[in-house]
Design an enzyme around this catalytic site. Structure first.
Site, mmCIF file in Angstrom:
data_model
loop_
_atom_site.group_PDB
_atom_site.id
_atom_site.type_symbol
_atom_site.label_atom_id
_atom_site.label_comp_id
_atom_site.label_asym_id
_atom_site.label_seq_id
_atom_site.Cartn_x
_atom_site.Cartn_y
_atom_site.Cartn_z
ATOM 1 N N TYR A 153 0.834 -1.207 0.000
ATOM 2 C CA TYR A 153 0.000 0.000 0.000
ATOM 3 C C TYR A 153 0.867 1.255 0.000
ATOM 4 O O TYR A 153 0.653 2.163 -0.817
ATOM 5 C CB TYR A 153 -0.922 -0.010 1.217
ATOM 6 C CG TYR A 153 -1.834 1.188 1.294
ATOM 7 C CD1 TYR A 153 -2.960 1.278 0.477
ATOM 8 C CD2 TYR A 153 -1.580 2.240 2.175
ATOM 9 C CE1 TYR A 153 -3.806 2.374 0.541
ATOM 10 C CE2 TYR A 153 -2.424 3.336 2.238
ATOM 11 C CZ TYR A 153 -3.529 3.401 1.422
ATOM 12 O OH TYR A 153 -4.357 4.497 1.485
ATOM 13 N N LYS A 157 1.130 4.151 -3.075
ATOM 14 C CA LYS A 157 0.810 5.574 -2.902
ATOM 15 C C LYS A 157 2.029 6.454 -3.183
ATOM 16 O O LYS A 157 1.893 7.570 -3.709
ATOM 17 C CB LYS A 157 0.272 5.822 -1.489
ATOM 18 C CG LYS A 157 -1.098 5.192 -1.237
ATOM 19 C CD LYS A 157 -2.157 5.713 -2.196
ATOM 20 C CE LYS A 157 -3.545 5.234 -1.837
ATOM 21 N NZ LYS A 157 -4.591 5.766 -2.747
#
Length: 248
Positions: A153, A157
């Site tokens: 994750y 990002k």
């Protein structure tokens, strides 16, 4: 505090529109006069949103990780757009040592590849119609600082933030701005459930000068600012909405 924006006669596409931040963005944009197109996989949730948002909302049932041709075909008849909010995103908790290839591929396909592909489609429509526009990527503070058990994750990002800068650099000459908002934990229904443990929440809140998590409205107002002409000279910006977590 709520700031008034006017998006009358503006067409704006929002991905991940069926719940949480995306849903709130759609409602706020409709209230501000925009013609909003909300994309998500959950048809029932989109229909419920349409009933609340009103006649200026159109729902598009689609998976953002679909192929470029499929997405382009879906969006073609609605082009050109004046704005795009790449809000759709997914997460998975796995230790760095055991993060699977399947998890990495799935998260990168939604959190990084999809925003880039959809931005390419929207930018081609903007350029063909000579439309100046704005793209806002909903990133995360996890793209700036690492979080335990969030390898895929956080990496996705961080990649999205760099894509924001690269697209801003190349699209600026066509009058198209690209910015990211990077929230901390947001008190959506999912966020409340994830951070309901006081001990877990304390680990994050102790490093935040404002000592609170973000509300949906904190993120929505920043997104609307970047979409609006109020930010006409701002592009390539990565905006933490984190109560000072990444900067203090």
């Amino acid at each position: 505090m709520s700031v008034a924006f006017d998006f009358t006669n503006k067409k704006i596409l929002v991905t991940g529109a069926s719940q949480g931040i995306g849903r709130s963005i759609c409602i706020s944009l409709c209230k501000s006069g925009a013609q909003v197109f909300g994309m998500a996989r959950n048809a029932a949730s989109l229909e419920a949103l349409a009933a609340e948002a009103g006649s200026t909302f159109t729902h598009l049932v689609a998976d953002v990780s679909s192929g470029p041709e499929e997405l382009a075909s879906l969006l073609e008849k609605h082009q050109p757009f004046h704005g795009l909010v790449n809000n759709a995103g997914i997460a998975a908790l796995e230790q760095a040592e055991s993060t699977s290839v399947e998890t990495m591929d799935r998260i990168m396909s939604v959190n990084f590849r999809a925003p880039v592909v959809i931005s390419q489609i929207i930018v081609r429509g903007m350029r063909a119609a000579t439309v100046s526009g704005s793209i806002v990527n909903v990133s995360s503070q996890a793209g700036i600082v690492p979080l335990k058990d969030h390898l895929a994750y956080c990496s996705s990002k961080a990649a999205l933030d760099m894509a924001t800068r690269c697209m801003a650099l190349e699209f600026g000459e066509f009058g198209i701005r690209v910015n990211s908002v990077n929230p901390t934990a947001v008190m959506t229904e999912m966020g409340k459930a994830a951070w309901s443990d006081p001990a877990k929440a304390k680990q994050l809140l102790d490093h935040m000068p404002v000592r609170r998590f973000a509300e949906e409205s904190d993120v929505v107002q920043s997104v609307l600012f970047f979409l609006s002409e109020a930010s006409a000279m701002t592009t390539g910006h990565i905006l933490p909405i984190d109560g000072g977590f990444t900067t203090c």
